[in-house]
Design a protein around this motif. Sequence first.
Motif, PDB file in Angstrom:
ATOM      1  N   UNK A 204      48.245  12.120  62.653  1.00 53.29           N
ATOM      2  CA  UNK A 204      47.680  11.797  63.961  1.00 53.29           C
ATOM      3  C   UNK A 204      46.344  12.515  64.055  1.00 53.29           C
ATOM      4  N   UNK A 205      45.315  11.755  64.404  1.00 55.10           N
ATOM      5  CA  UNK A 205      43.962  12.293  64.546  1.00 55.10           C
ATOM      6  C   UNK A 205      43.616  12.291  66.029  1.00 55.10           C
ATOM      7  N   UNK A 206      43.219  13.437  66.545  1.00 60.11           N
ATOM      8  CA  UNK A 206      42.888  13.575  67.966  1.00 60.11           C
ATOM      9  C   UNK A 206      41.557  14.313  68.082  1.00 60.11           C
ATOM     10  N   UNK A 207      40.489  13.547  68.126  1.00 57.48           N
ATOM     11  CA  UNK A 207      39.133  14.105  68.172  1.00 57.48           C
ATOM     12  C   UNK A 207      38.388  13.549  69.373  1.00 57.48           C
ATOM     13  N   UNK A 208      37.717  14.412  70.129  1.00 58.30           N
ATOM     14  CA  UNK A 208      36.906  13.891  71.232  1.00 58.30           C
ATOM     15  C   UNK A 208      35.461  13.649  70.800  1.00 58.30           C
TER      16      UNK A 208
END
Length: 143
Positions: A15-19
């Motif tokens: 899971x990739x969670x980048x703003x």
Amino acid sequence: MQHQTHIEIPRRKLVVALHDKNLEHLTRRFLENYSSKLNLDYSFVRCPQQLVGIVEREETLAVLMDVNLGSPGSDDFSRGQNIYDLISKKPAYGFMAVTGLEEWNHPRHKIPKEMIKIKPYDTYKVLEALANYPHRSLVYRNA
């Protein structure tokens, strides 16, 4: 004649969670090109609560996230710490948090320094390490 057994290695979940939209775009391009080679199934989220839900329900997982997810430019790393605390209870996990800070030196947080990457970093090497969890330097296995 010898019979050969084919063993299928399960695909790992990332899971990739980048703003950071540019970094997310770059990571997405890498995964589109290399996810088969890395044996990864992947998804992207931006909402911290959505990431928490995924981490809570998956047994094994790797996470690549902004350490201050949802608060770009701030020094509030509580979301990164929260995800690290949740995922580190799993039997096997991969975790990497990224930051725009020039140096990671925050004693109040317990995210190991080797699990923090300072931007810019080598996207392929980070994804490859996460794809190969458990890996001694990036990932821990709980006994």
